[in-house]
Structures are given as structure tokens and as C-alpha cells.
Write a protein that holds these residues in place. Structure first.
Motif, PDB file in Angstrom:
ATOM      1  N   ASP A   1       0.843  -1.188   0.000  1.00  0.00           N
ATOM      2  CA  ASP A   1       0.000   0.000   0.000  1.00  0.00           C
ATOM      3  C   ASP A   1       0.888   1.251   0.000  1.00  0.00           C
ATOM      4  N   ARG A   2       0.270   2.395   0.173  1.00  0.00           N
ATOM      5  CA  ARG A   2       1.022   3.654   0.123  1.00  0.00           C
ATOM      6  C   ARG A   2       2.069   3.729   1.246  1.00  0.00           C
ATOM      7  N   HIS A   3       1.715   3.224   2.433  1.00  0.00           N
ATOM      8  CA  HIS A   3       2.670   3.257   3.537  1.00  0.00           C
ATOM      9  C   HIS A   3       3.904   2.412   3.232  1.00  0.00           C
ATOM     10  N   THR A   4       3.709   1.327   2.522  1.00  0.00           N
ATOM     11  CA  THR A   4       4.853   0.486   2.154  1.00  0.00           C
ATOM     12  C   THR A   4       5.854   1.268   1.322  1.00  0.00           C
ATOM     13  N   PHE A   5       5.358   1.966   0.331  1.00  0.00           N
ATOM     14  CA  PHE A   5       6.265   2.747  -0.518  1.00  0.00           C
ATOM     15  C   PHE A   5       6.882   3.919   0.245  1.00  0.00           C
TER      16      PHE A   5
ATOM     17  N   ILE B   1      11.098   4.117  -6.969  1.00  0.00           N
ATOM     18  CA  ILE B   1       9.993   3.794  -6.066  1.00  0.00           C
ATOM     19  C   ILE B   1       8.729   4.550  -6.474  1.00  0.00           C
ATOM     20  N   ILE B   2       8.889   5.807  -6.881  1.00  0.00           N
ATOM     21  CA  ILE B   2       7.729   6.586  -7.332  1.00  0.00           C
ATOM     22  C   ILE B   2       7.097   5.948  -8.553  1.00  0.00           C
ATOM     23  N   GLU B   3       7.935   5.435  -9.466  1.00  0.00           N
ATOM     24  CA  GLU B   3       7.393   4.759 -10.648  1.00  0.00           C
ATOM     25  C   GLU B   3       6.622   3.495 -10.272  1.00  0.00           C
ATOM     26  N   LYS B   4       7.127   2.745  -9.294  1.00  0.00           N
ATOM     27  CA  LYS B   4       6.413   1.545  -8.848  1.00  0.00           C
ATOM     28  C   LYS B   4       5.081   1.921  -8.198  1.00  0.00           C
TER      29      LYS B   4
ATOM     30  N   ALA C   1       2.761   2.485 -10.976  1.00  0.00           N
ATOM     31  CA  ALA C   1       2.377   1.224 -11.601  1.00  0.00           C
ATOM     32  C   ALA C   1       1.303   0.504 -10.787  1.00  0.00           C
ATOM     33  N   GLU C   2       1.325   0.725  -9.468  1.00  0.00           N
ATOM     34  CA  GLU C   2       0.308   0.121  -8.594  1.00  0.00           C
ATOM     35  C   GLU C   2      -0.933   0.996  -8.459  1.00  0.00           C
ATOM     36  N   ASN C   3      -0.994   2.072  -9.269  1.00  0.00           N
ATOM     37  CA  ASN C   3      -2.127   3.017  -9.222  1.00  0.00           C
ATOM     38  C   ASN C   3      -2.306   3.632  -7.832  1.00  0.00           C
TER      39      ASN C   3
END
Length: 551
Positions: A148-152, A170-173, A176-178
Motif C-alpha cells: 500500500d502507500r505506507h509500504t512505498f 519507487i515513485i514509478e512503482k 504502476a500500482e495506481n
């Protein structure tokens, strides 16, 4: 009336009794806990208050006996206990204990969820363990748990010491996960840029937040403003600060405004100093003496006399002892603001505060007067007004007029100003005579110079090194310059080291006149540690025929 009231009360009580009896008939559908409470209260009621034959109404409160065997809440599940435990470890940044907890979960066969994974990532991110953090994310994927967002966010925080390319990956990933970035995402990015003093990217992130309708957090705004101020962009820092407070209900810290003020003062940014100083005053903040001096220099340079006066007041409130370097910018500000009369009055204020003005203090007054001879004449009118107001005229004010007249090659006006000292109840000092001697040098007026030396001795004023230097050079302007050597020896007898300009003038005069004593002066010049300049050596080699400017 009392009888009717009693009847009405009995009716209401009988209705309540009927309602209670109907509720007891329906007790078959109530939970067990209610039965226990009801049976307990019935037993207590039976023991404590026996039923009366005349009335079924209870006139005492119910009593309850606590049941210690009753379990009111269910036990926590294993995953809930580990969630609570992992959150505490993440808050205290205990990475090793978090890893041990994960081993315990594996031994007990408890499957972790996204909460436990994110808490573990939070611990790893604090220690910048990037490889371990990515390994945790891979383990999440193997368990079928999507980040989720916290993971990134934890991944971004863990890679803060790596190159910026790691963060952009990381921002690109995330994209990619919307998962669109939010305020915390940009906060982590801006923190990274401000730590690396990358102001441009930090501003870019702030702009993107505005386009997305996201709100900038207070501490992040203060970090960007601080960076802009420290990098020497006071206008940018001030605009960011004012724009933040205009669009937010929160207010910047006093330290942030102090940084903006210091940056503006160091850059002599007039508008920034005025706006920040007003903000600091409104917040009832007292700057330190160093910052006040920087503000004074800006005020003096740009003629902000009101600001300079306010800074002087703050210095007094601060408990700092007023010094000459505090009032010098004030005099400069008054002169640049066209308030020459107030500048003259400030000299008297300094003297009355046991602060002695110097030539440096009156330099701004001299710079104004030397522009035109009419300004020299108008200065006397200002002094007369101050005298009529009961103010004391300081001698440094008259010295500034003398210097201005000499710079305009008007020795007669300078001598007239010197003779006006008694009219203003002033006594000339050594600076007065040194200025007049410089005028005598320009006019080659040896007779006036001798008369000034005589009056200097009559007043009991001791000559300084500048006095000897100028009287020696004045003697060298004459055809007979023997007195120059006399004053040179007297100067050395007074423990003054002759400056290089004295030896340079003596050598040039002797060489031009064919006087062999220039060799003695040349030896003394070298003994004093001075080097022979190229122009002087060429002048000596040419026998005085080559015209060179004095070095």
C-alpha cells in the motif's frame, strides 16, 4: 390539594409496577447475563427488604453482588496481539526486536498481514537498511499481500541516503500500482531534497502539490524556507513564508522569520529587511546583537532612518551597551535620507551617552557635504538651528565641515570653520589639525602649517603619527626641505614608525634635487621592513627624470 397529589403519585407508581411485571414475563428472550443480574438482585432484595403485605412498592435502591467468574470480553487473536506488539516496536524503532517477533510468528504458524509488514519496514527504514526493506516487500508479494502507500513511503525513507534515482524508481512503482502520491509522499521527497540542499527540486515538489490540491505541512515549509534563506535567496524565502501564511491557518515559527531577516540583512535586501523586521516586532521577538548590526547596516546603506532608530531602541531593550559602531549606521541612514540636521544631533546624543564619535562616524556627513560648496555653507545653518534649540554642537560636526571644504580645495573656508570652534563652545582635536595640515599640503602653505603646529602645542594636544607624516610632506613641498629630516627624527623619537609614504616622498624629493641623502632614506625604508616599489625604483634609476605617480 395534598390528597389529590398523593392519589396521582400512586397511579404513576402502579403503572410502573405493571410495566416491570410485564418485563419479567418476557425475560425468556433476555441474555444470560441479564438473568444473573436479575436473580442476584432478587436475592439481595429478598434478604434486605422483606415483602410487605400492605404494599409491593420497593423503597430502597437495588444492590448488586459482583460476579468474578463472568468473562465480559473475548480474548485477542494471535494476529491482533502481534499487530499491537509490532506497532510498539515500530514506534520505538527497535529493529532487532521486530525481527525476533517475526521469527516467533513463524514458529507459531501465524501469517503476517500488511500491518505487521509495514511496521517491520518502518523499523528497517529508520536504519536505512534498503536491501532488507526490499526483501521484506518481496516476502509480502510471495504471501500474496499487495503493498500500500505506507509500504512505498517506508521504502522512500529507507533509501534517503542513496542517489535520487532510487527514489524515482519507487515513485514509478507507486504509479504502476495506481497509488498516487499524497502529502506524506511529497513530504519525504522534500525532506530528501532539503537535506541535500537541492532547492530547485524541493520547489518543484511544492508546485506539484499545489496543482494536485495537496496541503504543504508546516515543518516541511519551514525547511524549504530555511534552505532558501541559507543559500542566499532572501526574496524567495520571504515570498514562500508569506505565501504559506496567506494560505494556511498555521503560522511559521519565530526562528523561521529570524532566518529570513538574517538572510535579507546579509544581502542588504531593503524590502525583505523591512517586512521581516516588522514581523519580528509583531511577534515580540528580540533579535540578538549581531543580527541587529546587520539590520543597521542595511538601514544605513538605504537611508532607512526609522528602521535604524527602532533597532537602536531594541538594542537598549536587549541590554546591550551602546557603542560607536551602533550609531555609525544610524548617522549614515539619516544622511542618506536627507536628514542632515538629525545626523548632527545624533553626534551630540552619542557624546552625552559617553560614546565618542570618530572620523569614521562622520564619514557619511562628509560624503554629503563634499558634493557641493553650497552644502558646506548650508551646514552652518543647521548647526545654528541646533544651537538655538539648546543642543550641544559636537566638534566632530565641525571637523566634517573642514574636511569637506578641503576636499573642495577651499582652504579659506576650512580655516574659517576652524576659527568658529569658540562660537559653538567646542575645542578642536587632533583630527582637526590633521585635516587642516592636509589642506596646507595641497596649497603648499608652509607658514599656515607652522602656525597650526604652534596652536596645537598651545592647546596641549599631542601630535600623532598622522600629524608628523603630514608636516614632513608639507616641508617637502618647499624649496628648502631640511625641516623634513628634523620632523622625521622627532617622529622616531616619539616611538612612531614612519609610514612608507614618508620615505617614498623623501626619496623622490632628494633624487629630484640631486641630494645623496636619498640613500639613507632608502636604507631606513628597508630597515622598517618595506619593499621598494617598481615605480620608485624606476624613478631612482632615471635620476628623477621619469615622472611616476607616488606608490
Amino acid at each position: 390539594m395534598l390528597a389529590s397529589t398523593s392519589r396521582n403519585s400512586l397511579k404513576r407508581v402502579s403503572k410502573k409496577a405493571t410495566l416491570w411485571s410485564s418485563q419479567s414475563e418476557c425475560s425468556v428472550v433476555l441474555p444470560v447475563s441479564f438473568f444473573r443480574c436479575q436473580s442476584t438482585q432478587q436475592q439481595v432484595a429478598t434478604k434486605s427488604a422483606p415483602r410487605s403485605g400492605s404494599s409491593a412498592i420497593r423503597n430502597k435502591p437495588w444492590s448488586f453482588v459482583p460476579d468474578q467468574t463472568f468473562q465480559g470480553t473475548a480474548r485477542h487473536s494471535a494476529i491482533a496481539r502481534y499487530q499491537f506488539r509490532s506497532t510498539g516496536l515500530a514506534n520505538h524503532k527497535k529493529t532487532v526486536d521486530a525481527i525476533r517477533m517475526c521469527r516467533e510468528m513463524k514458529e507459531e504458524g501465524v501469517k503476517p498481514d500488511i500491518i505487521i509488514y509495514n511496521n517491520l519496514l518502518a523499523c528497517l527504514a529508520e536504519d536505512c537498511q534498503v536491501l532488507e526493506a526490499w526483501a521484506t516487500v518481496e516476502d509480502m508479494a510471495s504471501m500474496g499481500i499487495a503493498p500500500d502507500r505506507h509500504t512505498f513511503h517506508h521504502l522512500i525513507h529507507a533509501s534517503r541516503r542513496l542517489q535520487s534515482s532510487a527514489m524515482w524508481d519507487i515513485i514509478e512503482k507507486m504509479n504502476a500500482e495506481n497509488i498516487p502520491p499524497n502529502e506524506q509522499t511529497y513530504q519525504l521527497m522534500i525532506q530528501r531534497f532539503t537535506a541535500g540542499e537541492n532547492l530547485e527540486f524541493a520547489l518543484q515538489c511544492i508546485y506539484e502539490m499545489g496543482t494536485r490540491g495537496l496541503v504543504l505541512e508546516l515543518t516541511i515549509a519551514q525547511d524549504v524556507i530555511r534552505l532558501a534563506a541559507e543559500l542566499g535567496f532572501p526574496r524567495l524565502a520571504l515570498n514562500l513564508a508569506e505565501n504559506f501564511e496567506a494560505t494556511s491557518v498555521r503560522r511559521l515559527s519565530p526562528e523561521t522569520w529570524m532566518r529570513c531577516l538574517a538572510s535579507s540583512a546579509e544581502a542588504l535586501y531593503t524590502e525583505g529587511v523591512q517586512r521581516c523586521w516588522q514581523k519580528v516586532v509583531d511577534l515580540n521577538i528580540t533579535p540578538d546583537e549581531g543580527l541587529c548590526l546587520d539590520v543597521l547596516h542595511t538601514a544605513g546603506r538605504h537611508g532607512l532612518s526609522d528602521l535604524a532608530t527602532d533597532v537602536i531602541r531594541v538594542l537598549r531593550n536587549l541590554g546591550a551597551d551602546w557603542q560607536e559602531h551602533h550609531f555609525a549606521p544610524l548617522v549614515e541612514a539619516l544622511c542618506n535620507a536627507g536628514k542632515l540636521k538629525d545626523a548632527f544631533g545624533t553626534l551630540d546624543l552619542m557624546r552625552s551617552s559617553n560614546i565618542f564619535p570618530t572620523v569614521t562616524t562622520t564619514q557619511p556627513i562628509y560624503d554629503v557635504l563634499k558634493q557641493d560648496i553650497n552644502k558646506v555653507d548650508s551646514a552652518w545653518e543647521l548647526l545654528d538651528k541646533l544651537r538655538s534649540e539648546g543642543k550641544t554642537i559636537d566638534r566632530t560636526a565641525i571637523n566634517a565641515i573642514i574636511r569637506a571644504a578641503i576636499s573642495l580645495s577651499d582652504l579659506q573656508r576650512a580655516v574659517g570653520a576652524y576659527k568658529a570652534f569658540p562660537d559653538y563652545k567646542c575645542v578642536p582635536d587632533i583630527d582637526t589639525f590633521n585635516s587642516l595640515l592636509s589642506g596646507c599640503i595641497v596649497a603648499s602653505h608652509r607658514e599656515l602649517g607652522d602656525r597650526l603646529l604652534l596652536e596645537l602645542k598651545e592647546l596641549g594636544i599631542k601630535p600623532d603619527a598622522t600629524t608628523y607624516e603630514r608636516i614632513i610632506i608639507l616641508c617637502l613641498t618647499q624649496v628648502t626641505y631640511e625641516d623634513a629630516f628634523f620632523y622625521l627624527e622627532e617622529m622616531k623619537a616619539q616611538k612612531f614608525v614612519p609610514p612608507r609614504s614618508v620615505y617614498d616622498a623623501i626619496i623622490r624629493t632628494c633624487v629630484a634635487a640631486g641630494d645623496s641623502r636619498y640613500t639613507l632614506a632608502l636604507d631606513e625604508l628597508k630597515q622598517c621592513g618595506y619593499t621598494v616599489s617598481n615605480s620608485l625604483q624606476k624613478f631612482i634609476d632615471s635620476g628623477g627624470r621619469e615622472s611616476q605617480s607616488r606608490s
